[in-house]
Structure formats: C-alpha cells, structure tokens
Design a protein around this motif. Structure first.
Motif, PDB file in Angstrom:
ATOM      1  N   UNK A 141       2.666  -4.592  -7.287  1.00 27.89           N
ATOM      2  CA  UNK A 141       1.913  -4.023  -6.162  1.00 27.89           C
ATOM      3  C   UNK A 141       0.424  -4.308  -6.317  1.00 27.89           C
ATOM      4  N   UNK A 142      -0.105  -4.118  -7.516  1.00 27.12           N
ATOM      5  CA  UNK A 142      -1.532  -4.383  -7.761  1.00 27.12           C
ATOM      6  C   UNK A 142      -1.848  -5.874  -7.640  1.00 27.12           C
ATOM      7  N   UNK A 159       8.043  -0.086 -13.495  1.00 25.51           N
ATOM      8  CA  UNK A 159       6.851  -0.762 -14.007  1.00 25.51           C
ATOM      9  C   UNK A 159       6.611  -2.088 -13.321  1.00 25.51           C
ATOM     10  N   UNK A 160       7.694  -2.828 -13.068  1.00 23.60           N
ATOM     11  CA  UNK A 160       7.577  -4.097 -12.349  1.00 23.60           C
ATOM     12  C   UNK A 160       6.987  -3.877 -10.967  1.00 23.60           C
ATOM     13  N   UNK A 161       7.402  -2.814 -10.288  1.00 19.67           N
ATOM     14  CA  UNK A 161       6.872  -2.515  -8.965  1.00 19.67           C
ATOM     15  C   UNK A 161       5.369  -2.232  -9.023  1.00 19.67           C
ATOM     16  N   UNK A 186       0.814  -1.219   0.000  1.00 17.70           N
ATOM     17  CA  UNK A 186       0.000   0.000   0.000  1.00 17.70           C
ATOM     18  C   UNK A 186       0.850   1.273   0.000  1.00 17.70           C
ATOM     19  N   UNK A 187       2.164   1.119  -0.064  1.00 20.05           N
ATOM     20  CA  UNK A 187       3.047   2.289  -0.156  1.00 20.05           C
ATOM     21  C   UNK A 187       3.671   2.320  -1.553  1.00 20.05           C
ATOM     22  N   UNK A 188       3.424   3.391  -2.267  1.00 17.21           N
ATOM     23  CA  UNK A 188       3.934   3.479  -3.626  1.00 17.21           C
ATOM     24  C   UNK A 188       5.369   3.988  -3.685  1.00 17.21           C
ATOM     25  N   UNK A 189       5.908   4.402  -2.534  1.00 19.72           N
ATOM     26  CA  UNK A 189       7.276   4.917  -2.510  1.00 19.72           C
ATOM     27  C   UNK A 189       8.311   3.827  -2.261  1.00 19.72           C
ATOM     28  N   UNK A 190       7.876   2.589  -2.088  1.00 18.20           N
ATOM     29  CA  UNK A 190       8.776   1.479  -1.801  1.00 18.20           C
ATOM     30  C   UNK A 190       8.419   0.274  -2.670  1.00 18.20           C
ATOM     31  N   UNK A 191       9.367  -0.632  -2.900  1.00 18.32           N
ATOM     32  CA  UNK A 191       9.019  -1.875  -3.598  1.00 18.32           C
ATOM     33  C   UNK A 191       7.945  -2.637  -2.825  1.00 18.32           C
ATOM     34  N   UNK A 192       7.060  -3.342  -3.506  1.00 15.65           N
ATOM     35  CA  UNK A 192       6.033  -4.096  -2.796  1.00 15.65           C
ATOM     36  C   UNK A 192       6.653  -5.199  -1.951  1.00 15.65           C
ATOM     37  N   UNK A 198      15.489  -1.636  -4.782  1.00 14.70           N
ATOM     38  CA  UNK A 198      14.771  -0.407  -5.105  1.00 14.70           C
ATOM     39  C   UNK A 198      14.914  -0.112  -6.601  1.00 14.70           C
ATOM     40  N   UNK A 199      13.806   0.301  -7.219  1.00 19.76           N
ATOM     41  CA  UNK A 199      13.792   0.521  -8.662  1.00 19.76           C
ATOM     42  C   UNK A 199      14.820   1.574  -9.065  1.00 19.76           C
ATOM     43  N   UNK A 200      15.575   1.263 -10.121  1.00 19.96           N
ATOM     44  CA  UNK A 200      16.595   2.193 -10.608  1.00 19.96           C
ATOM     45  C   UNK A 200      16.390   2.550 -12.072  1.00 19.96           C
TER      46      UNK A 200
END
Length: 425
Positions: free
Chosen positions: A171-172, A165-167, A144-150, A157-159
């Motif tokens: 997440x969904x 996009x994978x995150x 439920x936090x979009x600022x971190x990887x699910x 962490x996305x770089x």
C-alpha cells in the motif's frame, strides 16, 4: 439543484456516470455532463445536457486503439501507474482544471461529481470552494483504504500475518508511485492559486463523499467508512449495445451457452479472444462472442459452435448462459453474477485483477493469467460447467448484489443530500 459531472472516455466508467446523472435529472435537478466528444451520443440517449472538453484530451471515437493510456501494453506495475499519471491524473491536470473552472463559472453547480482519476477537476472544485464528490464505477482504485488489499496486484484478502504485512508494504509503495503526477498536478494547483501537495494522492481529500459503484458484498463484504459509501452496482448496458444487434436467438436450447466478452476499450485483447474461441471449439457448448467497439472488424478464428457478433445485449444473453469468459471488468462481471452465472476471468489490466480476485474469493468462478493457453482456458470452462459449487456460489453472491442493485438511485440520493447540506451550510 445543479450538478456538474466530469468524466472521460475510458469505457466502462462512462455509462454508470450517465446513469447517476440521469437519475438526478429524473428527480428534477439540472445536470451538465462534461466528457469526451465520443460520449455525446450516450449522453443524448440519457436526455442529458453535454459539453465536450475544450482544452483537455478529447477523444472522438469509442474504443479507439489510440487510447492515450496504453496501460494494456505495459506489464511492470510502476509503468502502468506512470501511464495513468501521465495520460490522465497529472499530465493534463491543468487542462482539465481550466476546463472545469470554466464550466463551474458558467453552470454554477451546487456539486461537482468527478471521475476519481480527474485530479485536475478536483483541484478546480477545491479552488472555487465548490462541494466535490467522486464517483467510481468499480472497486476503489487507490491504495488509501486500509481495510482492503491495495488496488493493482489482485491480492486475495489477507488471511494471515504475512499477508497483512504484504498489504501494508504494498500500500505504501503503490501510493508513492502516484507521485509521478505530483509535479504537473502542483503546477495546475499553482495556477488555480492552491497550495502545493506533498503527495499526489492528497488531492483526493478535497472530496466530501466518495461513492463506490460496487456492491459491498462483492467487495469482500467490506463495510466502508466515511468518506466512502457503497452505492451498489451502477451497471447499465452501454448505448451502442442496445441499438439493435443480436439477441436471444443466439442462444442454444440443447447445449450449454458460454458468453465471451472482453473490454469495450482497446486493451490488446484480440489474441486472448482468439484463444477463447479455440478453447470452446472442442467443447460441446454453444459459444457467443460479443466484440464491442474495440474489436469491431477484427480477424478472429472461426469455429462451427461459436458465433461472433459485433454487439449484443448481455441482459438478454446472460440469463441463458451457463458460464462467461471475460476480462473481469466490473461492469461486465456484475451481469453474470446477478444472474447466478459463474465467470472465468482472464484479466488484462486496470480493475480486472481485483474483480477476478473477488470472484475467486467468493467461489463464483476462476481466475486465469492473461498468458493462459487454449488448454488452460478449456479446462477452466469445463470445470465451472461441471462443478455445481461455482453456480451455487455465483447465485449466492448474485442474490447479495441484487439487494444493492439500484445503485443509480442510491447514488443520486446521496449526491442530492450532500448538495442540500452544502447549500444550507
């Protein structure tokens, strides 16, 4: 003011909740802890009033192999989430809700402080209009936090655009898995005279405050937005580890000391620990293995340079160690990091892949798969001992974590302020 804590026997998240509860009691408040019977002794050691679950699941033994989650025995991620939904979030939601409702009526708390997995307790607080805060002992476990990887896959962490996009996609997808709890959760809500939810994770919106018992520096240097607040680490040795046991005499003065410790709860970790012992057997180190309740009495290989003990105080051992081998549980990795000791993580599940990813991101250690063989474990230990960058990174991260170290007090102050605002509303 009066604070009702609701938690359950699940290993590492119990001592942090008791620490915060004790801090509130020390500040002059009335506190009641509701948890499994297995946690009664720990609550008493903290001077806290305690009552066990009456109709909800109520384990009586620490580290029992009959853990209803059995998430350690599953590898397919949706099955792991389903197990948590069936055993804690959804399956017993009505029982947790009824018991919590009874405690709210008897104790009349100004604030309910719940473990983040006990959705039934959250619903009971919502049904009685009792202010609710959630307390998690590690990094946030829901997508439920979009600022971190699910939470779950242990993504770094996305770089780049692909990883971002994978995150989003993950997440969904992961959020939908939790809807396995939706039917029993809505049944519990109906009995509590609450409207049904369209998604199980919507129950989290009942919380006015979500306290994360982790360091923001550790959590990818993230800055949380409301309702999330970083309290800082809530680490404290569990009561069973402070009752005598081994101490600094286990440490060698002329060899590098390597501490091996896996979860206090049963996660099928015996084989991993056995491989760790065999890996250390051929190295010029002094190995110390602490078993904890989950592995008490387990048959393990022996090695002349490895000592195996039932229990020991990590606050005594860790400062004298050059490295640690562990599963990567949040409470476990905080100690070596705060002492600048690099960590080799072999995650077995739960929050461990996430913690291992953060350690690797910081350069403070290495992450191995659960299937890692003796040779891979040996090479990882050799590397963290030989390359100074690991100790340097662990020291820098540890210094940042220590600046947030009194998480118990910080959490207590936040909860106190919320309860006071609610009283005045």
């Amino acid at each position: 003011m009066r604070f009702l804590f609701t938690t359950f026997e699940g290993g590492g998240h119990v001592p942090p909740a008791l620490l915060v509860a004790r801090r509130l009691r020390e500040r002059g408040h009335e506190v009641m802890v509701v948890s499994d019977e297995a946690n009664r002794a720990q609550a008493a050691q903290n001077g806290l009033d305690f009552t066990p679950w009456r109709t909800a699941p109520n384990r009586t033994v620490l580290g029992a192999a009959d853990d209803p989650l059995e998430d350690w025995n599953r590898r397919w991620p949706p099955a792991v989430v389903r197990a948590v939904c069936d055993a804690v979030i959804g399956g017993p939601a009505l029982a947790y809700g009824r018991d919590t409702l009874e405690q709210i009526r008897d104790f009349a708390p100004d604030l309910v402080v719940s473990n983040e997995l006990l959705f039934g307790c959250m619903a009971a607080a919502e049904a009685t209009d009792t202010p609710l805060a959630l307390l998690t002992a590690n990094v946030w476990c829901f997508p439920t936090r979009e600022d971190l990887p699910p939470f779950g896959p242990g993504f770094p962490r996305a770089s780049n655009v692909f990883e971002q996009g994978r995150e989003r996609t993950s997440r969904k997808m992961i959020a939908r898995w939790y809807d396995a709890a939706l039917k029993p959760l809505n049944a519990a809500r109906a009995e509590l005279q609450l409207e049904p939810l369209s998604a199980a994770l919507d129950q989290l919106q009942a919380a006015e405050l979500i306290l994360i018992g982790a360091s923001g520096a550790f959590d990818y240097a993230a800055a949380a937005a409301p309702p999330f607040v970083y309290a800082g680490p809530l680490g404290e040795a569990p009561g069973w580890a402070r009752q005598g046991g081994a101490d600094a005499r286990l440490l060698s003065e002329d060899r590098s000391n390597v501490l091996v410790s896996f979860s206090t709860t049963h996660q099928g970790q015996r084989e991993v620990v056995a491989r760790c012992i065999r890996a250390l057997a051929d190295l010029p180190v002094n190995g110390v293995v602490t078993l904890g309740p989950a592995l008490g009495g387990a048959t393990l290989p022996s090695a002349p340079n490895v000592q195996v003990v039932e229990q020991a105080d990590h606050d005594v051992l860790v400062p004298g160690c050059a490295a640690m081998l562990c599963h990567g549980g949040h409470g476990t990795v905080m100690r070596p990091l705060m002492f600048g000791v690099p960590v080799v993580c072999i995650p077995t599940g739960r929050d461990q892949p996430e913690n291992a990813a953060r350690i690797a991101w910081a350069g403070a250690g290495l992450r191995l798969p659960r299937s890692a063989g003796v040779g891979a474990i040996r090479r990882a230990v050799q590397r963290v001992l030989a390359e100074p960058s690991f100790r340097g990174s662990a020291r820098r991260l540890g210094e940042a974590i220590r600046r947030e170290a009194d998480g118990g007090l910080a959490a207590a102050e936040r909860l106190e302020a919320l309860a006071q605002r609610s009283r005045m509303a």
